[in-house]
Design a protein around this motif. Sequence first.
Motif, mmCIF file in Angstrom:
data_model
loop_
_atom_site.group_PDB
_atom_site.id
_atom_site.type_symbol
_atom_site.label_atom_id
_atom_site.label_comp_id
_atom_site.label_asym_id
_atom_site.label_seq_id
_atom_site.Cartn_x
_atom_site.Cartn_y
_atom_site.Cartn_z
ATOM 1 N N ASP A 73 50.297 -55.560 -22.256
ATOM 2 C CA ASP A 73 49.868 -56.926 -21.987
ATOM 3 C C ASP A 73 48.978 -56.986 -20.744
ATOM 4 O OD1 ASP A 73 51.980 -56.215 -20.382
ATOM 5 O OD2 ASP A 73 52.844 -58.221 -20.297
ATOM 6 N N GLU A 74 49.280 -56.131 -19.760
ATOM 7 C CA GLU A 74 48.456 -56.082 -18.559
ATOM 8 C C GLU A 74 47.066 -55.558 -18.895
ATOM 9 O OE1 GLU A 74 50.948 -53.615 -16.185
ATOM 10 O OE2 GLU A 74 51.721 -55.310 -15.041
ATOM 11 N N ALA A 75 47.013 -54.553 -19.778
ATOM 12 C CA ALA A 75 45.737 -53.983 -20.171
ATOM 13 C C ALA A 75 44.896 -55.020 -20.917
ATOM 14 C CB ALA A 75 45.956 -52.757 -21.051
ATOM 15 N N ALA A 76 45.565 -55.809 -21.789
ATOM 16 C CA ALA A 76 44.855 -56.836 -22.540
ATOM 17 C C ALA A 76 44.297 -57.901 -21.610
ATOM 18 C CB ALA A 76 45.801 -57.469 -23.570
ATOM 19 N N THR A 77 45.078 -58.290 -20.625
ATOM 20 C CA THR A 77 44.632 -59.298 -19.652
ATOM 21 C C THR A 77 43.453 -58.773 -18.856
ATOM 22 O OG1 THR A 77 46.859 -60.187 -19.447
ATOM 23 C CG2 THR A 77 45.318 -60.694 -17.683
ATOM 24 N N ALA A 78 43.546 -57.506 -18.445
ATOM 25 C CA ALA A 78 42.467 -56.899 -17.673
ATOM 26 C C ALA A 78 41.181 -56.854 -18.487
ATOM 27 C CB ALA A 78 42.861 -55.497 -17.230
ATOM 28 N N ALA A 79 41.302 -56.523 -19.771
ATOM 29 C CA ALA A 79 40.128 -56.459 -20.627
ATOM 30 C C ALA A 79 39.495 -57.834 -20.779
ATOM 31 C CB ALA A 79 40.516 -55.894 -22.000
ATOM 32 N N ALA A 80 40.330 -58.854 -20.914
ATOM 33 C CA ALA A 80 39.820 -60.218 -21.073
ATOM 34 C C ALA A 80 39.135 -60.706 -19.801
ATOM 35 C CB ALA A 80 40.969 -61.154 -21.451
ATOM 36 N N ASP A 81 39.627 -60.265 -18.643
ATOM 37 C CA ASP A 81 39.093 -60.719 -17.357
ATOM 38 C C ASP A 81 37.891 -59.907 -16.885
ATOM 39 O OD1 ASP A 81 40.933 -62.719 -17.148
ATOM 40 O OD2 ASP A 81 42.321 -61.591 -15.867
ATOM 41 N N LYS A 82 37.585 -58.799 -17.546
ATOM 42 C CA LYS A 82 36.547 -57.892 -17.061
ATOM 43 C C LYS A 82 35.224 -58.638 -16.837
ATOM 44 C CE LYS A 82 34.571 -53.317 -17.849
ATOM 45 N NZ LYS A 82 35.017 -52.859 -16.520
ATOM 46 N N GLY A 83 34.682 -58.488 -15.659
ATOM 47 C CA GLY A 83 33.430 -59.136 -15.320
ATOM 48 C C GLY A 83 33.575 -60.551 -14.804
ATOM 49 N N LYS A 84 34.779 -61.104 -14.887
ATOM 50 C CA LYS A 84 35.021 -62.463 -14.415
ATOM 51 C C LYS A 84 35.561 -62.435 -12.984
ATOM 52 C CE LYS A 84 36.150 -64.194 -19.043
ATOM 53 N NZ LYS A 84 37.198 -64.860 -19.874
ATOM 54 N N PRO A 85 35.479 -63.573 -12.273
ATOM 55 C CA PRO A 85 36.030 -63.625 -10.908
ATOM 56 C C PRO A 85 37.504 -63.251 -10.838
ATOM 57 C CG PRO A 85 34.633 -65.522 -11.302
ATOM 58 C CD PRO A 85 34.781 -64.823 -12.618
ATOM 59 N N SER A 86 38.238 -63.467 -11.924
ATOM 60 C CA SER A 86 39.678 -63.176 -11.928
ATOM 61 C C SER A 86 39.999 -61.711 -12.190
ATOM 62 C CB SER A 86 40.384 -64.036 -12.983
ATOM 63 O OG SER A 86 39.817 -63.804 -14.264
ATOM 64 N N GLU A 87 38.988 -60.915 -12.526
ATOM 65 C CA GLU A 87 39.225 -59.494 -12.798
ATOM 66 C C GLU A 87 39.787 -58.809 -11.552
ATOM 67 O OE1 GLU A 87 36.760 -55.372 -13.879
ATOM 68 O OE2 GLU A 87 35.693 -57.263 -13.513
ATOM 69 N N VAL A 88 40.848 -58.056 -11.731
ATOM 70 C CA VAL A 88 41.455 -57.324 -10.619
ATOM 71 C C VAL A 88 40.749 -55.989 -10.459
ATOM 72 C CG1 VAL A 88 43.555 -56.255 -9.724
ATOM 73 C CG2 VAL A 88 43.695 -58.446 -10.936
ATOM 74 N N LEU A 89 40.127 -55.804 -9.316
ATOM 75 C CA LEU A 89 39.398 -54.567 -9.052
ATOM 76 C C LEU A 89 40.269 -53.517 -8.395
ATOM 77 C CD1 LEU A 89 35.986 -55.935 -7.699
ATOM 78 C CD2 LEU A 89 36.509 -55.124 -10.003
ATOM 79 N N VAL A 90 41.130 -53.946 -7.485
ATOM 80 C CA VAL A 90 41.965 -53.020 -6.728
ATOM 81 C C VAL A 90 43.354 -53.627 -6.557
ATOM 82 C CG1 VAL A 90 42.349 -52.023 -4.436
ATOM 83 C CG2 VAL A 90 40.091 -51.897 -5.469
ATOM 84 N N THR A 91 44.352 -52.806 -6.722
ATOM 85 C CA THR A 91 45.704 -53.218 -6.356
ATOM 86 C C THR A 91 46.202 -52.288 -5.259
ATOM 87 O OG1 THR A 91 46.754 -51.803 -8.034
ATOM 88 C CG2 THR A 91 46.230 -54.062 -8.682
ATOM 89 N N TYR A 92 46.967 -52.845 -4.361
ATOM 90 C CA TYR A 92 47.567 -52.078 -3.279
ATOM 91 C C TYR A 92 48.958 -52.633 -3.040
ATOM 92 C CZ TYR A 92 46.099 -56.122 -0.469
ATOM 93 O OH TYR A 92 45.904 -57.398 0.024
ATOM 94 N N LYS A 93 49.753 -51.955 -2.289
ATOM 95 C CA LYS A 93 51.123 -52.362 -2.048
ATOM 96 C C LYS A 93 51.146 -53.801 -1.515
ATOM 97 C CE LYS A 93 55.386 -50.784 0.206
ATOM 98 N NZ LYS A 93 55.780 -52.052 0.819
ATOM 99 N N ASP A 94 51.773 -54.673 -2.280
ATOM 100 C CA ASP A 94 51.939 -56.086 -1.919
ATOM 101 C C ASP A 94 50.670 -56.916 -2.028
ATOM 102 O OD1 ASP A 94 54.628 -55.574 -1.282
ATOM 103 O OD2 ASP A 94 54.100 -55.023 0.778
ATOM 104 N N GLY A 95 49.641 -56.427 -2.739
ATOM 105 C CA GLY A 95 48.445 -57.244 -2.856
ATOM 106 C C GLY A 95 47.432 -56.723 -3.851
ATOM 107 N N GLN A 96 46.371 -57.497 -4.036
ATOM 108 C CA GLN A 96 45.298 -57.113 -4.939
ATOM 109 C C GLN A 96 43.992 -57.753 -4.465
ATOM 110 O OE1 GLN A 96 46.664 -58.780 -8.696
ATOM 111 N NE2 GLN A 96 45.511 -60.674 -8.350
#
Length: 368
Positions: free
Chosen positions: A34-57
């Motif tokens: 489900d996370e992969a599907a969300t990421a694919a849907a968000d790709k290129g959009k402002p909501s796309e997650v580029l980096v995750t780190y401990k306690d944040g993104q």
Amino acid sequence: MWQNKRKPLRKGLMALCALVLVAGVAAGCGKKKDEAATAAADKGKPSEVLVTYKDGQVTRGEFDTFLNVNAFFYKQYAQFKDDPAFQQDMMKQLVTFKVLSSRADDKAKAEADKQFTTQFEQIKGFLNAQEGGMEKQLKDAKLEQKDVEEFVKRSITAIVSEESKVSDQEIQTAYNTKLEQDKTAYVTATVRHILVGINDPATGKETRSKEDALKRAKEVQEKLNKGGDFDALAKEYSDDPGSKENGGKYENADISQWVPEFKKAAAELPIGKISDPVETSFGYHVMKVESRNTKTLDDVKPELRSAAAEMKVYDFVEKELPGLIQTNNLPKPEEKKPAEAPKTDAPKTDAPKTDAPKADAPKTEGGK
């Protein structure tokens, strides 16, 4: 220019942001479907997650805004916005600011708030003095005031937090160490000089021989020893455009910024005495030291605290940050020819800077 090309340590955030950040970001683990599907849907959009780190993104929208604010303050960075190495370094800088500012205690936050209020008023004043004012400047950069406010406040909070962790003992040790390395490290002086140059500062071409320059310098020395007016003689003879209209004067300047021969004379000449011609690579200087002082520990505490905080940021970036990064979806630089990203700066916490000459020590042509 008769000054050293080495720039003195710059106080505050400017120094901390000019980091050549290390590579070695950890790769992320597998995602749930489900996370992969969300990421694919968000790709290129402002909501796309580029980096995750401990306690944040970091989302694409947040990262793009960070890039735009940096380019807003430093126009030359716009040309690097699509460079993978530049993006990687900027991302590390953004995560560093987010993490370090989040670790600030209440006292550091209160101090940061106070500094932010003062600094942002200065930034607004600077921007409103530009063509079209602050509103037009932000609109052209596709930014809102809140974007710049967040950038500046987070940056100030990060540096104030690190400065708050520097002990008095660390500062004392740094002061003593610098004195052991150079007994004149904290000496300031008010110096007048008349430079008889041998090269054109703009072209580097020889304008007179060393013999002719020395002869002219001795002529200046003789006139001064006979009571000649330093202001008038500087305007007539000096080849230092940074001081000739000011009677050849540099007031309360750190002598460490000067080339070795000039520095030595500034440190050793008897107060008020007209010097023999002092030779440097720029020609011959006839000098007079009007006053000389040594900064105390209290005088230099802020800059020593800032320098120590800078080292703490370096340690964080090199030792802790790589272990905090969990996923990084930004493009990677080509491995066969690693690129070092341009050094990136953020606005100083003490004031926004323009390209105008520094007020504390006028510069001559040909130097930095």
